[in-house]
Design an enzyme around this catalytic site. Structure first.
Site, short mmCIF file in Angstrom:
data_model
loop_
_atom_site.label_atom_id
_atom_site.label_comp_id
_atom_site.label_asym_id
_atom_site.label_seq_id
_atom_site.Cartn_x
_atom_site.Cartn_y
_atom_site.Cartn_z
N ARG A 67 0.83 -1.19 0.00
CA ARG A 67 0.00 0.00 0.00
C ARG A 67 0.88 1.26 0.00
NH1 ARG A 67 -3.62 -1.36 5.20
NH2 ARG A 67 -1.60 -2.27 5.79
N LYS B 134 1.67 2.24 7.35
CA LYS B 134 2.07 1.48 8.54
C LYS B 134 3.02 2.28 9.41
CE LYS B 134 0.95 -2.04 9.49
NZ LYS B 134 -0.24 -2.40 10.32
N TYR C 139 -1.00 4.69 10.70
CA TYR C 139 -1.40 3.71 11.72
C TYR C 139 -0.19 3.45 12.61
CZ TYR C 139 -5.57 2.53 8.96
OH TYR C 139 -6.77 2.58 8.28
N HIS D 14 -0.62 1.92 16.30
CA HIS D 14 -0.88 0.79 17.20
C HIS D 14 0.20 0.71 18.28
CE1 HIS D 14 -4.11 -0.60 14.57
NE2 HIS D 14 -3.27 -0.52 13.55
N GLU E 237 -5.73 5.14 13.85
CA GLU E 237 -6.66 4.23 14.53
C GLU E 237 -7.32 4.82 15.76
OE1 GLU E 237 -2.66 3.37 16.45
OE2 GLU E 237 -3.38 3.79 14.42
N ASP F 118 -2.73 -6.51 15.20
CA ASP F 118 -2.09 -5.19 15.28
C ASP F 118 -2.13 -4.63 16.70
OD1 ASP F 118 -1.01 -4.58 12.79
OD2 ASP F 118 -2.95 -4.03 11.96
N ALA G 287 -0.07 -9.18 10.15
CA ALA G 287 -0.32 -7.88 10.79
C ALA G 287 -0.76 -6.79 9.82
CB ALA G 287 0.94 -7.44 11.53
#
Length: 367
Positions: free
Chosen positions: A15, A75, A94, A96, A118, A270, A299
């Site tokens: 991505r 990510k 993101y 996490h 998130e 995640d 993940a």
């Protein structure tokens, strides 16, 4: 503002943080966009597409970080990127954090402005930047689970939808949020028998209203989970606690109560996973087996369908990217309370309480 879009370097992550359409909107608003060469290749967006949209292509990831005031990616930064983050630089992605103490400590050290997709939360309490990836992951959970139920993958050798004269498989979905509902929808579409569990009766009533009769609901507790795991073929973990580590709903000892070849797809990986035996895997090496139970714990599941995922993600992140670029992070977060909730670490200070709770830290919470 100068916005940078680096190439994702996490294992098998195809991505990219922004589509050419997103770049076009930023440039139209008089911002400068630097895109690392090849950043969008995996998603089907090429250098020429970004150039036509107004971006400048840079050769290396180091250049993108060094020349940008805000980094937009997919990510969390991995170890090779930690030192590239600059003091005061906005990192919008993101994160996490609650599932990774090394990442959290690294971002504290670098003193960047870490805004996590998130934990951005709207007035209704939903997570608009997590929703599209949860939709993708929930649907993929069934697609992948069905594949790993096949005997060559060490599964039970079962066709999830069955055939005339042979009963369909049984799918247990833990959590009736976005992931759980999308997983249930896909499994039901294949003809599987689905049980979806949650502790929120409002969500269970909603599921009961919108799903077909072969999707049934049950209130989630340890006794009921232990009962269902003995008879279900595919178990999907879709539990989310906003910004916090996921609870272990399935413990190690429960694996022995499952039939050999049962498949677990833990979408909550995640956030640490809702299965005690979960450990993050990659698309390159997606499964492992414990007590004859197949674990699929990739993940970055949506990374396997990067075109769909990148477009879906940019659709929801772009309005926030524009606010941050137009106003700066402080004014943007003051004016948009949902964006403010995305603030996790500000210049070396943890400002999201669930992160401190995850690591039992006593650091004061600022916002």
């Amino acid at each position: 503002m100068i916005v940078g879009v680096p190439k994702e370097i996490k294992n098998n992550e195809s991505r990219v943080g922004m589509t050419p359409a997103g770049v076009f909107e930023l440039v139209k608003n008089n911002h400068t966009v630097y895109v690392q060469s090849g950043a969008g290749d995996g998603s089907g967006f090429f250098n020429k597409d970004y150039q036509q949209a107004g971006a400048t292509i840079l050769d290396t990831i180091g250049q993108v970080y060094a020349m940008s005031e805000m980094i937009v990616k997919v990510k969390e930064p991995i170890a090779e990127e930690y030192d590239l983050v600059q003091e005061g630089q906005i990192i919008f992605t993101y994160f996490h954090f609650a599932s990774s103490e090394p990442l959290t400590k690294a971002m504290i050290k670098q003193k960047g402005i870490c805004i996590a997709y998130e934990t951005v939360e709207d007035e209704e309490g939903t997570l608009p930047l997590l929703t599209p990836m949860s939709e993708v992951a929930g649907r993929m959970a069934i697609q992948q689970g069905a594949k790993y139920l096949e005997k060559p993958a060490k599964g039970r050798g079962l066709l999830l939808g069955g055939v005339p004269g042979v009963a369909p498989g049984k799918v247990l979905v833990l959590g009736a949020g976005v992931v759980g509902i999308q997983a249930a929808k896909m499994a039901a579409g294949l003809g599987a028998h689905v049980t979806i569990m949650d502790v929120n009766m409002k969500r269970l009533r909603y599921v009961n209203d919108v799903m077909p009769p072969h999707v049934v609901t049950d209130f989630s507790n340890e006794y009921s989970i232990r009962k269902h795991i003995k008879t279900h073929d595919l178990i999907v973990g879709g539990v989310l606690l906003k910004g916090a580590k996921a609870p272990n709903l399935i413990t190690r000892d429960m694996l022995k109560e499952m039939r050999p070849g049962t498949v677990i797809v833990d979408v909550a990986v995640d956030q640490g996973g809702c299965v005690e035996t979960t450990k993050a895997t990659t698309h390159e090496d997606p499964i492992y087996i414990i007590d004859d139970v197949v674990h699929y714990c990739v993940a970055n599941m949506p990374g396997a369908v990067p075109y769909t995922s990148t477009v879906a993600l940019t659709n929801v992140t772009l309005p926030y990217v524009l606010k941050l670029a137009n106003l700066g992070w402080q004014s943007a977060c003051e004016k948009d309370k949902s964006l403010q909730k995305g603030l996790n670490i500000i210049e070396g200070k943890v400002v999201y309480k669930e992160i401190n709770e995850a690591f039992n830290w006593d650091t004061p919470v600022l916002v």
